[in-house]
Design a protein around this motif. Structure first.
Motif, mmCIF file in Angstrom:
data_model
loop_
_atom_site.group_PDB
_atom_site.id
_atom_site.type_symbol
_atom_site.label_atom_id
_atom_site.label_comp_id
_atom_site.label_asym_id
_atom_site.label_seq_id
_atom_site.Cartn_x
_atom_site.Cartn_y
_atom_site.Cartn_z
ATOM 1 N N LEU A 23 0.819 -1.206 0.000
ATOM 2 C CA LEU A 23 0.000 0.000 0.000
ATOM 3 C C LEU A 23 0.853 1.256 0.000
ATOM 4 C CD1 LEU A 23 -2.601 -0.837 2.813
ATOM 5 C CD2 LEU A 23 -3.065 -0.751 0.372
ATOM 6 N N ASP A 24 0.331 2.280 -0.627
ATOM 7 C CA ASP A 24 0.821 3.644 -0.476
ATOM 8 C C ASP A 24 -0.346 4.419 0.098
ATOM 9 O OD1 ASP A 24 3.512 3.638 -1.541
ATOM 10 O OD2 ASP A 24 2.596 3.239 -3.488
ATOM 11 N N GLN A 25 -0.147 5.018 1.265
ATOM 12 C CA GLN A 25 -1.244 5.671 1.960
ATOM 13 C C GLN A 25 -0.776 6.996 2.554
ATOM 14 O OE1 GLN A 25 -4.280 3.936 2.258
ATOM 15 N NE2 GLN A 25 -5.234 5.708 3.181
ATOM 16 N N ASN A 26 -1.606 8.005 2.431
ATOM 17 C CA ASN A 26 -1.354 9.285 3.089
ATOM 18 C C ASN A 26 -2.164 9.298 4.380
ATOM 19 O OD1 ASN A 26 0.229 10.279 0.947
ATOM 20 N ND2 ASN A 26 -1.616 10.793 -0.181
ATOM 21 N N LEU A 27 -1.478 9.380 5.511
ATOM 22 C CA LEU A 27 -2.141 9.384 6.806
ATOM 23 C C LEU A 27 -2.064 10.769 7.430
ATOM 24 C CD1 LEU A 27 -0.681 6.086 8.361
ATOM 25 C CD2 LEU A 27 -2.834 6.378 7.109
ATOM 26 N N THR A 28 -3.144 11.187 8.056
ATOM 27 C CA THR A 28 -3.161 12.400 8.854
ATOM 28 C C THR A 28 -3.454 11.966 10.279
ATOM 29 O OG1 THR A 28 -3.945 13.717 6.999
ATOM 30 C CG2 THR A 28 -4.257 14.644 9.204
ATOM 31 N N ILE A 29 -2.561 12.310 11.197
ATOM 32 C CA ILE A 29 -2.662 11.868 12.575
ATOM 33 C C ILE A 29 -2.703 13.090 13.479
ATOM 34 C CG2 ILE A 29 -1.582 10.476 14.398
ATOM 35 C CD1 ILE A 29 -0.304 10.043 10.946
ATOM 36 N N ALA A 30 -3.691 13.121 14.353
ATOM 37 C CA ALA A 30 -3.801 14.202 15.325
ATOM 38 C C ALA A 30 -3.183 13.718 16.634
ATOM 39 C CB ALA A 30 -5.262 14.583 15.540
ATOM 40 N N GLN A 31 -2.134 14.414 17.079
ATOM 41 C CA GLN A 31 -1.507 14.084 18.352
ATOM 42 C C GLN A 31 -2.227 14.861 19.454
ATOM 43 O OE1 GLN A 31 2.445 15.559 18.982
ATOM 44 N NE2 GLN A 31 2.818 14.216 20.729
ATOM 45 N N HIS A 32 -2.887 14.132 20.345
ATOM 46 C CA HIS A 32 -3.599 14.731 21.471
ATOM 47 C C HIS A 32 -2.588 15.499 22.336
ATOM 48 C CE1 HIS A 32 -5.821 14.842 25.292
ATOM 49 N NE2 HIS A 32 -6.909 14.749 24.547
ATOM 50 N N PRO A 33 -2.967 16.634 22.930
ATOM 51 C CA PRO A 33 -2.025 17.402 23.752
ATOM 52 C C PRO A 33 -1.359 16.587 24.864
ATOM 53 C CG PRO A 33 -4.000 18.676 23.385
ATOM 54 C CD PRO A 33 -4.262 17.313 22.817
ATOM 55 N N SER A 34 -2.036 15.570 25.386
ATOM 56 C CA SER A 34 -1.444 14.763 26.460
ATOM 57 C C SER A 34 -0.690 13.539 25.938
ATOM 58 C CB SER A 34 -2.536 14.296 27.433
ATOM 59 O OG SER A 34 -3.390 13.377 26.797
ATOM 60 N N GLU A 35 -0.649 13.359 24.629
ATOM 61 C CA GLU A 35 -0.024 12.184 24.028
ATOM 62 C C GLU A 35 1.440 12.435 23.712
ATOM 63 O OE1 GLU A 35 -1.329 8.982 20.644
ATOM 64 O OE2 GLU A 35 -1.572 11.098 20.129
ATOM 65 N N THR A 36 2.297 11.458 24.006
ATOM 66 C CA THR A 36 3.721 11.573 23.676
ATOM 67 C C THR A 36 3.942 11.283 22.196
ATOM 68 O OG1 THR A 36 4.209 9.244 24.112
ATOM 69 C CG2 THR A 36 4.369 10.776 26.005
ATOM 70 N N LEU A 37 5.081 11.723 21.689
ATOM 71 C CA LEU A 37 5.458 11.394 20.306
ATOM 72 C C LEU A 37 5.579 9.883 20.132
ATOM 73 C CD1 LEU A 37 8.161 14.006 19.235
ATOM 74 C CD2 LEU A 37 5.917 13.626 18.211
ATOM 75 N N GLN A 38 6.116 9.222 21.152
ATOM 76 C CA GLN A 38 6.269 7.769 21.075
ATOM 77 C C GLN A 38 4.921 7.088 20.830
ATOM 78 O OE1 GLN A 38 8.043 7.005 24.913
ATOM 79 N NE2 GLN A 38 10.113 7.075 24.069
ATOM 80 N N ARG A 39 3.940 7.473 21.587
ATOM 81 C CA ARG A 39 2.614 6.849 21.485
ATOM 82 C C ARG A 39 1.965 7.158 20.137
ATOM 83 N NH1 ARG A 39 -2.734 7.039 22.427
ATOM 84 N NH2 ARG A 39 -3.645 5.467 23.783
ATOM 85 N N MET A 40 2.118 8.401 19.695
ATOM 86 C CA MET A 40 1.552 8.774 18.401
ATOM 87 C C MET A 40 2.197 7.960 17.269
ATOM 88 S SD MET A 40 1.860 11.404 15.511
ATOM 89 C CE MET A 40 3.524 11.605 15.871
ATOM 90 N N MET A 41 3.503 7.791 17.342
ATOM 91 C CA MET A 41 4.197 6.994 16.327
ATOM 92 C C MET A 41 3.795 5.518 16.417
ATOM 93 S SD MET A 41 5.949 8.954 14.351
ATOM 94 C CE MET A 41 7.100 7.825 13.550
ATOM 95 N N LEU A 42 3.541 5.033 17.620
ATOM 96 C CA LEU A 42 3.099 3.644 17.770
ATOM 97 C C LEU A 42 1.742 3.432 17.108
ATOM 98 C CD1 LEU A 42 3.536 0.794 18.780
ATOM 99 C CD2 LEU A 42 2.672 1.521 21.030
#
Length: 182
Positions: A23-42
């Protein structure tokens, strides 16, 4: 005034040779203010490991009744429920009962190991639940490559998962603690 989510965009190229998914996919991810970068990347990793056209990100941390990702069928039934972290017994049951398959990605070795000691007998009650542990080193490496706009390439073969972003390549260390048997 409440903080707003930080928006990340990822152009993902996925080659999962184990499941014959490309697949080739364009993802848009909203990082919640309380969320770490690690968790968002996971969350992105969890998407890539289970990718298909119906798998979508939910409101996640903002919505208690939704997982981080889910796949619904055309009848609006939940085919796949994906959560992150160390949920309580009630959350495990909700995930397993409301979906055909549930997957949990846990991380942070201190809290995850303690959580698993306390919850593994509960988790084993649910034959449709798979539990994976993502190593601390992998979580740190994921945060290190995070950018507001990313070009990510996932390569999955013989159970090995590689993630490349620019000049950086990471072999993801993900251990299966429990396989779904359904």
């Amino acid at each position: 005034m409440a903080q707003k989510a930080t928006i990340y965009k990822a152009d993902v190229n996925l080659a999962n040779m184990d499941q014959d998914i490309y697949l080739d996919q364009n993802l848009t991810i909203a990082q919640h203010p309380s969320e770490t970068l690690q968790r968002m990347m996971l969350r992105i990793v969890a998407w890539a490991l289970n990718a298909n056209e119906q798998l979508t990100f939910t409101k996640g941390l903002c919505e208690e009744d939704e997982p981080e990702l889910w796949q619904k069928n055309y009848s609006d039934e939940i085919e796949l429920w994906i959560d992150l972290g160390t949920p309580d017994e009630k959350r495990l049951k909700k995930a397993s009962v409301r979906s055909k398959q549930a997957i949990l990605f846990t991380y942070s070795s201190n809290s995850a190991n303690e959580w698993w000691k306390q919850h593994q007998n509960i988790a084993r009650k649910y034959s449709n639940l798979a539990v994976y542990f993502v190593s601390d080193d992998t979580m740190e490496q994921l945060a290190a490559i995070a950018q507001r706009t990313m070009q990510l390439q996932f390569s999955i073969s013989d159970g090995d998962v590689w993630l490349s972003c620019g000049d950086t390549s990471i072999q993801l260390d993900i251990t299966c603690w429990q396989e779904a048997t359904e």
